[in-house]
Design an enzyme around this catalytic site. Sequence first.
Site, short mmCIF file in Angstrom:
data_model
loop_
_atom_site.label_atom_id
_atom_site.label_comp_id
_atom_site.label_asym_id
_atom_site.label_seq_id
_atom_site.Cartn_x
_atom_site.Cartn_y
_atom_site.Cartn_z
N ASP A 76 0.76 -1.10 -0.16
CA ASP A 76 -0.03 0.14 0.01
C ASP A 76 0.72 1.57 0.16
O ASP A 76 2.25 0.83 -0.09
CB ASP A 76 -1.07 0.04 1.05
CG ASP A 76 -0.67 -0.40 2.69
OD1 ASP A 76 0.80 0.45 2.63
OD2 ASP A 76 -0.79 -0.15 3.75
N TYR B 63 10.36 -8.95 5.70
CA TYR B 63 10.00 -7.06 5.88
C TYR B 63 10.77 -6.64 7.39
O TYR B 63 11.03 -7.20 8.12
CB TYR B 63 8.27 -6.79 6.92
CG TYR B 63 7.03 -7.16 5.29
CD1 TYR B 63 6.56 -6.28 4.75
CD2 TYR B 63 6.60 -8.86 5.43
CE1 TYR B 63 5.66 -6.59 3.36
CE2 TYR B 63 5.80 -8.43 4.43
CZ TYR B 63 5.37 -7.86 3.73
OH TYR B 63 4.24 -8.21 2.74
N ASP C 102 -0.57 2.96 11.47
CA ASP C 102 0.64 3.59 11.40
C ASP C 102 0.52 4.44 11.66
O ASP C 102 -0.14 5.29 12.25
CB ASP C 102 0.71 3.46 9.39
CG ASP C 102 -0.22 3.41 8.98
OD1 ASP C 102 -1.20 4.86 9.35
OD2 ASP C 102 -0.67 2.73 7.34
N ARG D 281 1.16 -4.71 10.18
CA ARG D 281 1.10 -3.68 11.00
C ARG D 281 -0.35 -4.53 12.14
O ARG D 281 -0.29 -4.02 13.09
CB ARG D 281 -0.01 -2.80 10.15
CG ARG D 281 0.40 -1.97 9.48
CD ARG D 281 -0.83 -1.31 8.55
NE ARG D 281 -0.17 0.10 7.81
CZ ARG D 281 -0.60 -0.05 6.24
NH1 ARG D 281 -0.16 -1.07 6.33
NH2 ARG D 281 0.54 0.83 5.73
#
Length: 254
Positions: free
Chosen positions: A61, A89, A103, A194
């Site tokens: 994203d 990641y 975030d 996340r």
Amino acid sequence: MDARPRRSLEGSAPAVADERDRPADGVLLLDKPAGLTSHDVVEAVRRSLGGAKTGHAGTLDPFATGLLLVLVGRATKAQRRLMSLRKRYEVLAALGARSSTGDTEGEITHTGREPPDPPELPTGEVLQRPPRYSAVKVSGQRAYARARRGESFETPERRVTVYRFEQLWREQRSVAGGRRAAFLIECGSGTYVRSLIADLGDAYCLELRRTAIGPFDVRDAVAPPPPGARWSEPPLIALERALAMASAPPEAPH
């Protein structure tokens, strides 16, 4: 994943190339910057290659950066195979606070509490609930669209696989209201990074970067093409070679 719009790479479309001038089928390793959707990047590649068929193997994203596999020509038919590869990641997280989106773009609530050090980091099969600001569909609509309208709903839980979850470092002193910590995560397709960070309790992502997909590494990636530019010699990995690489046993963690 969240698909909040950002600036676009789209520019004036180049003339459609003659079929003989179009590149061979293959995979491009691109390093997506923050502020662009995966669709922005794929569309920029399509235009730069004169309208070649394109796709990608795993959404990033706008907030996230890092490796995006862009598929060209017949490689689009291998999308499912390439999307199934494990991802790696690197995350920079803020501690002592929570975010409504997981975030920096959400509503931040400072709690003054932190996950224990060292934290309990789940691996193996994990039951996870995708965040409200994600692209998962709920009753036929994207969750982020319903969240923006202020609707009350809950995303369905799913089982994902986490192969590796490590805290790399944690600041010893509080900086700007809270400490920071860095994490390395290797996980299967469909995992919301996340959520892994948020589920630690009182933590959210400051930076999120995808560094590898299976054998493909962001260190070998290039920047997306500039708006409106023609890409005469894209650094394609031939489809047959890409599939052979994807089929090789994964390397041991290092």
